[in-house]
Design a protein around this motif. Structure first.
Motif, PDB file in Angstrom:
ATOM      1  N   VAL A 461     -27.860  21.545 -22.305  1.00  0.00           N
ATOM      2  CA  VAL A 461     -27.046  21.941 -21.268  1.00  0.00           C
ATOM      3  C   VAL A 461     -25.673  21.197 -20.896  1.00  0.00           C
ATOM      4  O   VAL A 461     -25.827  20.028 -20.532  1.00  0.00           O
ATOM      5  CB  VAL A 461     -27.579  22.273 -19.741  1.00  0.00           C
ATOM      6  CG1 VAL A 461     -26.521  22.875 -18.797  1.00  0.00           C
ATOM      7  CG2 VAL A 461     -28.667  23.351 -19.963  1.00  0.00           C
ATOM      8  N   SER A 465     -26.555  23.596 -14.891  1.00  0.00           N
ATOM      9  CA  SER A 465     -27.985  24.085 -14.833  1.00  0.00           C
ATOM     10  C   SER A 465     -28.666  23.542 -13.435  1.00  0.00           C
ATOM     11  O   SER A 465     -28.258  22.338 -13.221  1.00  0.00           O
ATOM     12  CB  SER A 465     -29.141  23.554 -15.944  1.00  0.00           C
ATOM     13  OG  SER A 465     -30.545  23.897 -15.794  1.00  0.00           O
ATOM     14  N   ALA A 467     -31.830  22.925 -13.158  1.00  0.00           N
ATOM     15  CA  ALA A 467     -33.217  22.480 -13.678  1.00  0.00           C
ATOM     16  C   ALA A 467     -33.685  21.221 -12.846  1.00  0.00           C
ATOM     17  O   ALA A 467     -32.736  20.509 -12.346  1.00  0.00           O
ATOM     18  CB  ALA A 467     -33.285  22.016 -15.085  1.00  0.00           C
ATOM     19  N   SER A 476     -26.515  18.111 -12.804  1.00  0.00           N
ATOM     20  CA  SER A 476     -26.913  19.421 -13.091  1.00  0.00           C
ATOM     21  C   SER A 476     -26.379  19.740 -14.544  1.00  0.00           C
ATOM     22  O   SER A 476     -26.167  20.831 -14.984  1.00  0.00           O
ATOM     23  CB  SER A 476     -25.728  20.388 -12.447  1.00  0.00           C
ATOM     24  OG  SER A 476     -24.431  20.262 -12.485  1.00  0.00           O
ATOM     25  N   GLU A 477     -26.274  18.569 -15.470  1.00  0.00           N
ATOM     26  CA  GLU A 477     -25.788  18.781 -16.964  1.00  0.00           C
ATOM     27  C   GLU A 477     -26.719  17.466 -17.567  1.00  0.00           C
ATOM     28  O   GLU A 477     -27.066  16.595 -16.805  1.00  0.00           O
ATOM     29  CB  GLU A 477     -24.636  18.593 -16.983  1.00  0.00           C
ATOM     30  CG  GLU A 477     -23.805  17.329 -16.456  1.00  0.00           C
ATOM     31  CD  GLU A 477     -22.468  17.351 -16.694  1.00  0.00           C
ATOM     32  OE1 GLU A 477     -21.950  17.683 -17.468  1.00  0.00           O
ATOM     33  OE2 GLU A 477     -21.665  16.690 -15.365  1.00  0.00           O
ATOM     34  N   TYR A 499     -26.588  27.820 -23.261  1.00  0.00           N
ATOM     35  CA  TYR A 499     -27.526  26.824 -23.553  1.00  0.00           C
ATOM     36  C   TYR A 499     -28.851  27.219 -23.813  1.00  0.00           C
ATOM     37  O   TYR A 499     -29.573  27.813 -23.084  1.00  0.00           O
ATOM     38  CB  TYR A 499     -27.144  25.978 -22.614  1.00  0.00           C
ATOM     39  CG  TYR A 499     -25.778  25.414 -22.257  1.00  0.00           C
ATOM     40  CD1 TYR A 499     -25.036  24.687 -22.853  1.00  0.00           C
ATOM     41  CD2 TYR A 499     -25.503  26.051 -20.994  1.00  0.00           C
ATOM     42  CE1 TYR A 499     -23.781  24.705 -22.283  1.00  0.00           C
ATOM     43  CE2 TYR A 499     -23.985  26.040 -20.825  1.00  0.00           C
ATOM     44  CZ  TYR A 499     -23.310  25.349 -21.468  1.00  0.00           C
ATOM     45  OH  TYR A 499     -21.895  25.001 -21.141  1.00  0.00           O
ATOM     46  N   VAL A 502     -33.549  23.979 -21.316  1.00  0.00           N
ATOM     47  CA  VAL A 502     -34.107  24.259 -19.991  1.00  0.00           C
ATOM     48  C   VAL A 502     -34.691  25.493 -20.228  1.00  0.00           C
ATOM     49  O   VAL A 502     -34.199  26.446 -20.399  1.00  0.00           O
ATOM     50  CB  VAL A 502     -32.833  24.424 -18.836  1.00  0.00           C
ATOM     51  CG1 VAL A 502     -33.816  24.733 -17.612  1.00  0.00           C
ATOM     52  CG2 VAL A 502     -32.265  23.096 -18.857  1.00  0.00           C
ATOM     53  N   GLU A 506     -30.545  31.232 -16.129  1.00  0.00           N
ATOM     54  CA  GLU A 506     -29.852  31.143 -15.198  1.00  0.00           C
ATOM     55  C   GLU A 506     -28.284  31.413 -15.594  1.00  0.00           C
ATOM     56  O   GLU A 506     -28.081  31.108 -16.602  1.00  0.00           O
ATOM     57  CB  GLU A 506     -29.784  29.679 -14.492  1.00  0.00           C
ATOM     58  CG  GLU A 506     -29.012  29.454 -13.562  1.00  0.00           C
ATOM     59  CD  GLU A 506     -29.141  28.060 -12.862  1.00  0.00           C
ATOM     60  OE1 GLU A 506     -28.714  27.800 -11.736  1.00  0.00           O
ATOM     61  OE2 GLU A 506     -29.770  27.175 -13.562  1.00  0.00           O
ATOM     62  N   VAL A 535     -27.918  29.910 -19.177  1.00  0.00           N
ATOM     63  CA  VAL A 535     -29.041  29.135 -19.851  1.00  0.00           C
ATOM     64  C   VAL A 535     -29.977  30.104 -20.277  1.00  0.00           C
ATOM     65  O   VAL A 535     -30.503  30.848 -19.291  1.00  0.00           O
ATOM     66  CB  VAL A 535     -29.875  28.221 -18.595  1.00  0.00           C
ATOM     67  CG1 VAL A 535     -30.981  27.695 -19.281  1.00  0.00           C
ATOM     68  CG2 VAL A 535     -28.690  27.026 -18.328  1.00  0.00           C
ATOM     69  N   TYR A 546     -36.962  24.987 -11.350  1.00  0.00           N
ATOM     70  CA  TYR A 546     -35.697  24.681 -10.588  1.00  0.00           C
ATOM     71  C   TYR A 546     -35.583  23.701  -9.582  1.00  0.00           C
ATOM     72  O   TYR A 546     -36.699  23.697  -9.008  1.00  0.00           O
ATOM     73  CB  TYR A 546     -34.959  26.133 -10.046  1.00  0.00           C
ATOM     74  CG  TYR A 546     -34.811  27.246 -10.936  1.00  0.00           C
ATOM     75  CD1 TYR A 546     -33.755  27.378 -11.838  1.00  0.00           C
ATOM     76  CD2 TYR A 546     -35.747  28.005 -11.035  1.00  0.00           C
ATOM     77  CE1 TYR A 546     -33.550  28.345 -12.584  1.00  0.00           C
ATOM     78  CE2 TYR A 546     -35.612  29.315 -11.983  1.00  0.00           C
ATOM     79  CZ  TYR A 546     -34.536  29.259 -12.889  1.00  0.00           C
ATOM     80  OH  TYR A 546     -34.636  30.362 -13.545  1.00  0.00           O
ATOM     81  N   SER A 554     -24.489  28.678  -8.849  1.00  0.00           N
ATOM     82  CA  SER A 554     -25.721  29.517  -9.482  1.00  0.00           C
ATOM     83  C   SER A 554     -25.809  30.843  -8.843  1.00  0.00           C
ATOM     84  O   SER A 554     -26.225  31.132  -7.924  1.00  0.00           O
ATOM     85  CB  SER A 554     -26.912  28.750  -9.275  1.00  0.00           C
ATOM     86  OG  SER A 554     -28.121  29.125  -9.846  1.00  0.00           O
ATOM     87  N   GLN A 557     -31.103  33.376 -10.951  1.00  0.00           N
ATOM     88  CA  GLN A 557     -32.302  32.572 -11.556  1.00  0.00           C
ATOM     89  C   GLN A 557     -33.221  33.412 -11.810  1.00  0.00           C
ATOM     90  O   GLN A 557     -33.677  34.243 -11.096  1.00  0.00           O
ATOM     91  CB  GLN A 557     -32.309  31.610 -10.633  1.00  0.00           C
ATOM     92  CG  GLN A 557     -31.288  30.409 -10.444  1.00  0.00           C
ATOM     93  CD  GLN A 557     -31.768  29.374  -9.468  1.00  0.00           C
ATOM     94  OE1 GLN A 557     -32.945  29.433  -8.932  1.00  0.00           O
ATOM     95  NE2 GLN A 557     -30.881  28.575  -9.401  1.00  0.00           N
TER      96      GLN A 557
END
Length: 614
Positions: A461, A465, A467, A476-477, A499, A502, A506, A535, A546, A554, A557
């Motif tokens: 990602v 994300s 994750a 977040s990446e 991506y 993950v 999302e 994602v 998550y 976001s 999801q």
């Protein structure tokens, strides 16, 4: 049996350390759980393993089910059946990799295994068991071994007779891919025939016309091409020969039939079964065009083997749903973490067999992921052990990509109204690197009047994300993921970024520099505002969680397995659908409706300065 009784089994176990899937067991190769190095010989005259039939593929099949019956005078719940190929698994010659340790005598892991009581619930009382297992043609014969002691302290109790396919060298598992030009299709397949034994080719042509024969190149590689264990030790298995043929000057959207052939020295020809594909549309052609995208598929066994009886069907479900909809799909893009072989080479054959219904019918384009490439000291951006010693060799040989340098495995490909720019996140993408220059050129060279849908794809990602393992690191990446890229996405008006890595789904709002430039929606009209990041790493591998904090960017999801389908209806309308692998139904979607002038219109940071002069 005397030879086996004299065998002292001493194997070096290599436990694949799974990093970068971050604090969870998201990509463990089941075969790595078997401590073959601890095997002791415990042959018993009353123990038997019987398999039928002994000859497979008599009608040309490349896969067949076998029945395995076995008896053990001292049964336990830890007993298991291992399938080995080649059948004489005790004949492997092992390298001595450490001068202080004697070289192991047995250098092979099973290609699959299952517990003895899997389908015989009274096994521990009766000592009699039965399994139905599926074998695929993998160029060698097979044997079935009964072990006690579980997978951590195995004791070899009995071995079956050899099982073989009628023609173990037959051409199998074709993989189509776009060539370097829009009207070229490549066919890659595997066989047991070297160029000294037979001449490989593809016979092809329009369904009702005279067929053409195009030659194929042949490649292979040796154990020494692997970077480390287990690919170089217990996971090594001869890959056979990999052939690629280039079918050129195709007519747009025409249906072609093809089959692979090997002309033997005596003039006879060994044929594969027949397949067909639809040629790609001309770049910019206004027609219905549909592309399926997912990451992190992996492979699963239809017979339930390999998974510690905790069988996860997600990979098979994704394969099934995509196969079921093949008449409505024009291309596949699998963005990394392909087979999860992790250094156990036999699993690549099983992966290509699993996707054969798809890859033999539509172009199966790949990206490379950490489980294909990463290895310390091999030049990968991340110095972890995720590839199990493969260091990219299997991925770049098993699948063709139109990359200028297969070692890099970044490339672009056009399909009608789409232009795809596919990155390699296992090599640096930062400003000043060759990959960054490639990506900018890919974006800048898109003719948006002809190809309005500009798509970026990468395994890790590099965008956004939620994750939990990213959040644990305060991000977040990937580290420096958007560094030098988000300006390119915005400048060149990249519509979508996809991506894997993950293992969930999302979708963001159209986002730039962490800010929603436009609210998330199921319908966008008018000018481009920012890239939407998606994602789609839930192809089949274990799901990722998550973070509990919900970022404003976001929008949707889903903690489940699934894939995305893009449908370009024309130059002005694009539909994205997210489908779950369990049922193939749509659970998220959005549509973009706009004209060419909307692509040209200015948004944040994507227009040059202007003048008031007339």
């Amino acid at each position: 049996m005397a030879l086996l009784n004299e065998l002292i089994v001493t194997l070096i176990l290599f436990s694949v350390i799974l990093s970068s899937d971050c604090k969870r067991d998201l990509g463990e190769q089941p075969l790595s759980r078997i401590a073959i190095h601890r095997t002791q010989l415990a042959f018993h005259d009353s123990a038997h393993v019987d398999v039928s039939p002994l000859i497979l593929g008599l009608k040309g099949q490349n896969s067949e089910w076998v029945s395995v019956q076995f008896t053990h005078p001292n049964p336990s719940n830890d007993d298991w059946i291992g399938v080995f190929s080649p059948a004489n698994f005790n004949n492997s010659i092992c390298e001595k990799e450490n001068t202080l340790v004697e070289a192991p005598l047995l250098c092979t892991a099973p290609i699959k295994y299952q517990y003895a009581n899997y389908s015989s619930k009274d096994y521990t009382k009766s000592g009699k068991g039965f399994l139905r297992l599926q074998l695929i043609n993998q160029r060698e014969d097979f044997s079935f071994a009964l072990f006690s002691g579980g997978v951590s302290n195995p004791k070899l109790v009995a071995v079956s007779k050899k099982v073989t396919f009628a023609n173990p060298k037959a051409p199998v598992y074709p993989r189509l891919a776009q060539g370097k030009s829009w009207n070229e299709m490549t066919v890659t397949w595997t066989s047991g025939y070297s160029i000294n034994e037979a001449i490989p080719f593809v016979e092809w042509g329009p369904q009702a016309d005279t067929k053409t024969r195009s030659p194929a190149g042949t490649l292979s590689f040796a154990r020494e091409a692997m970077c480390g264990a287990p690919a170089r030790t217990v996971g090594w298995r001869d890959p056979g020969f990999i052939h690629t043929s280039f079918l050129k000057d195709l007519w747009p959207n025409m249906i072609y039939k093809y089959r692979m052939g090997h002309k033997l020295l005596n003039g006879s020809i060994i044929w594969s079964q027949s397949y067909s594909f639809k040629a790609s549309p001309f770049p910019g052609q206004d027609s219905l065009q549909r592309v399926v995208i997912f990451g992190d598929l992996g492979k699963a066994e239809v017979d339930g083997s390999n998974e510690y009886n905790d069988f996860e069907k997600a990979s098979l479900n994704t394969t099934y749903q995509v196969t079921k909809d093949l008449n409505n799909i024009d291309m596949i893009i699998h963005i990394g973490d392909l087979s999860y072989a992790n250094g156990y080479l036999s699993q690549w054959d099983q992966f290509t067999a699993q996707i054969e219904p798809i890859a033999s019918s539509v172009p199966y384009m790949i990206g490379i992921g950490n489980h294909e490439r990463d290895w310390p000291g091999s030049g990968s951006f991340y110095g972890n052990l995720d590839s199990g010693g493969e260091c990219g060799v299997l991925a770049k040989n098993m699948f063709y990509t139109p990359s200028e340098n297969p070692e890099n495995l970044w490339y672009s490909t056009s399909f009608g109204m789409f232009k795809f720019c596919i990155a390699n996140t296992e090599l640096s993408w930062l400003p000043g690197t060759p990959q960054h220059a490639f990506l900018e050129h890919c974006f800048a060279s898109a003719d948006r009047e002809k190809q309005p849908w500009l798509i970026f794809l990468a395994h890790r990602v590099l965008g956004y994300s939620s994750a939990d393992f990213y959040a644990d690191e305060g991000t977040s990446e990937e580290p420096m993921g958007r560094e030098g890229l988000q300006e390119l996405w915005q400048k060149y008006r990249v519509d979508l970024a996809f991506y894997g890595h993950v293992h969930n789904y999302e979708r963001t709002c159209p986002v730039y520099q962490n800010i929603c430039v436009q609210k998330g929606s199921n319908h966008y009209t008018g000018r481009f505002n920012a890239t939407t990041h998606v994602v789609v790493g839930g192809g089949g591998a274990s799901l990722a969680d998550y973070t509990s904090t919900h970022a404003k960017w976001s929008y949707f999801q889903d903690h489940d397995f699934g894939f995305v389908k893009l449908t370009a209806f024309n130059h002005s309308s694009l539909l994205l659908e997210y489908k779950k692998s369990r049922d193939g139904k749509v659970y998220d979607y959005f549509r973009i409706d706009r004209d060419y002038r909307d692509i040209l219109a200015c948004s944040v940071d994507n227009c040059e300065s202007t003048t008031m002069a007339s």
